[in-house]
Design a protein around this motif. Structure first.
Motif, PDB file in Angstrom:
ATOM      1  N   THR A 155       0.837  -1.215   0.000  1.00 60.96           N
ATOM      2  CA  THR A 155       0.000   0.000   0.000  1.00 60.96           C
ATOM      3  C   THR A 155       0.865   1.257   0.000  1.00 60.96           C
ATOM      4  O   THR A 155       0.521   2.238  -0.657  1.00 60.96           O
ATOM      5  CB  THR A 155      -0.977   0.031   1.195  1.00 60.96           C
ATOM      6  N   ASP A 159       0.261   3.798  -3.011  1.00 54.38           N
ATOM      7  CA  ASP A 159      -0.079   5.188  -2.649  1.00 54.38           C
ATOM      8  C   ASP A 159       0.925   6.164  -3.286  1.00 54.38           C
ATOM      9  O   ASP A 159       0.544   7.239  -3.765  1.00 54.38           O
ATOM     10  CB  ASP A 159      -0.022   5.383  -1.124  1.00 54.38           C
ATOM     11  N   ARG A 165      -3.447   8.590  -0.716  1.00 61.76           N
ATOM     12  CA  ARG A 165      -3.740   7.345  -0.015  1.00 61.76           C
ATOM     13  C   ARG A 165      -4.921   6.636  -0.684  1.00 61.76           C
ATOM     14  O   ARG A 165      -5.996   7.215  -0.834  1.00 61.76           O
ATOM     15  CB  ARG A 165      -4.064   7.675   1.449  1.00 61.76           C
TER      16      ARG A 165
END
Ligand code: DON
Length: 337
Positions: A155, A159, A165
């Motif tokens: 992630t 991101d 995000r």
């Protein structure tokens, strides 16, 4: 795959046309295909069937950071298979060129993205990171040690590609997790051939989550433009991966990103690209930028119908086809010929 022959083929010498021209062409691409009604919304992941077939967004992100948006370019949808491209880049960045090439491969299977036969025909080798077998094998290679550590690495990286995000769509995640017996079977098959070392079902869970990350056409364009910009996000200025990883990733996308239609795609459109079953497509023009599109109705290979047409139109009119060239007149004159 159908494309329009009446679109003027522009050969670019290295940069995009001026701002106003790009803006106009993005609006044109949207207007031209907005009413195209071909294709079927995916329903093998039950929750995807809830998508509105009319959704259609287009975005071009320039490698200098400029953004051009048309239609539903900021409507969120799940990234699905497009995540495979960016997770592959993160794994190449962490492990290096050779180990990932040996473990995952770069050759097209010529078979559908979720083929089990492809694994069997190739002695358990996953073949390439864009089909489900190869993507599951790639996710298993993420650094982090534990599923939570791998998820954190994944992630953080995605991101950074998007410059914001990204959140998991829990409803889609749960819908796929309850119906992904086939991916679990593929992971077990890889395990039986000794091609996956982590717990196969935990890896499928991570893979299912990565596919459920929510993006927009705008995000896809920015993520693609990071690959077009030598690994630096053109909006945030953050280096996400090396330029060599971008080159490797784009080469894999060119040969396998549109599955068994990759040859036809490259022939018609001439850009490395990746599609997802929720209707997203990202196409990358190295050095120039990227096109992100979103429209849920798909063709039988699982590629968005409007997205393919809009990308083809933009590739031609913006001069993005990486195989197109024109005679270099000044050099020839200078050489005295
Ligand atoms: O594994 C699957 O089947 C989905 N999560 C992703 C498949 C996909 O996006 C295929 N793309 N066209």
């Amino acid at each position: 795959m159908q494309t329009d022959d009446d679109t003027e083929q522009v050969v670019s010498t290295g940069s995009l046309p001026g701002w106003d021209r790009v803006e106009q062409l993005v609006q044109d691409a949207h207007a031209r295909y907005r009413d195209l009604a071909d294709g079927t919304v995916a329903d093998y992941i039950p929750e995807l069937a809830a998508a509105d077939p009319a959704w259609f967004g287009v975005c071009v992100a320039e490698s200098g950071g400029g953004l051009h948006l048309a239609g539903d370019a900021e409507v969120p949808f799940t990234i699905q298979s497009i995540s495979k491209a960016f997770v592959y880049a993160l794994v190449c960045e962490a492990l290096g060129h050779r180990p990932v090439l040996d473990r995952v491969g770069v050759n097209n299977t010529g078979l559908p993205f979720n083929s089990v036969i492809a694994v069997e025909l190739n002695d358990g080798h996953p073949m390439n990171p864009m089909v489900n077998a190869g993507a599951i094998a790639t996710t298993a290679l993420l650094p982090g040690g534990t599923p939570a550590g791998r998820w954190e690495h994944l992630t953080r990286g995605l991101d950074a590609f998007a410059g914001r995000r990204l959140e998991v769509d829990d409803v889609v995640y749960r819908s796929e997790a309850a119906t992904n017996q086939r991916n679990r079977a593929i992971a077990r098959l890889l395990e039986s051939y000794g091609r996956i070392e982590a717990d196969p079902l935990a890896v499928v869970d991570l893979y299912t989550r990565q596919c459920a990350l929510r993006v927009t056409a705008r995000d896809l364009a920015v993520m693609g433009a990071t690959l077009a910009d030598g690994g630096v996000n053109p909006l945030t200025g953050e280096r996400v991966v090396s330029a060599q990883v971008c080159r490797d990733t784009l080469a894999v996308l060119a040969s396998t990103g549109m599955y068994e239609r990759s040859g036809e795609w490259l022939f018609e459109i001439g850009l490395p690209a990746k599609s997802g079953v929720a209707g997203g497509i990202v196409a990358v023009a190295p050095g120039k930028g990227a096109i992100g599109t979103f429209s849920p109705p798909l063709d039988p290979a699982g590629n968005s119908v409007r997205g393919q047409r809009a990308t083809a139109h933009l590739s031609r009119s913006l001069g993005l086809n990486v195989f197109a060239s024109s005679v270099h007149v000044t050099e020839r004159a200078g050489a005295g010929r």
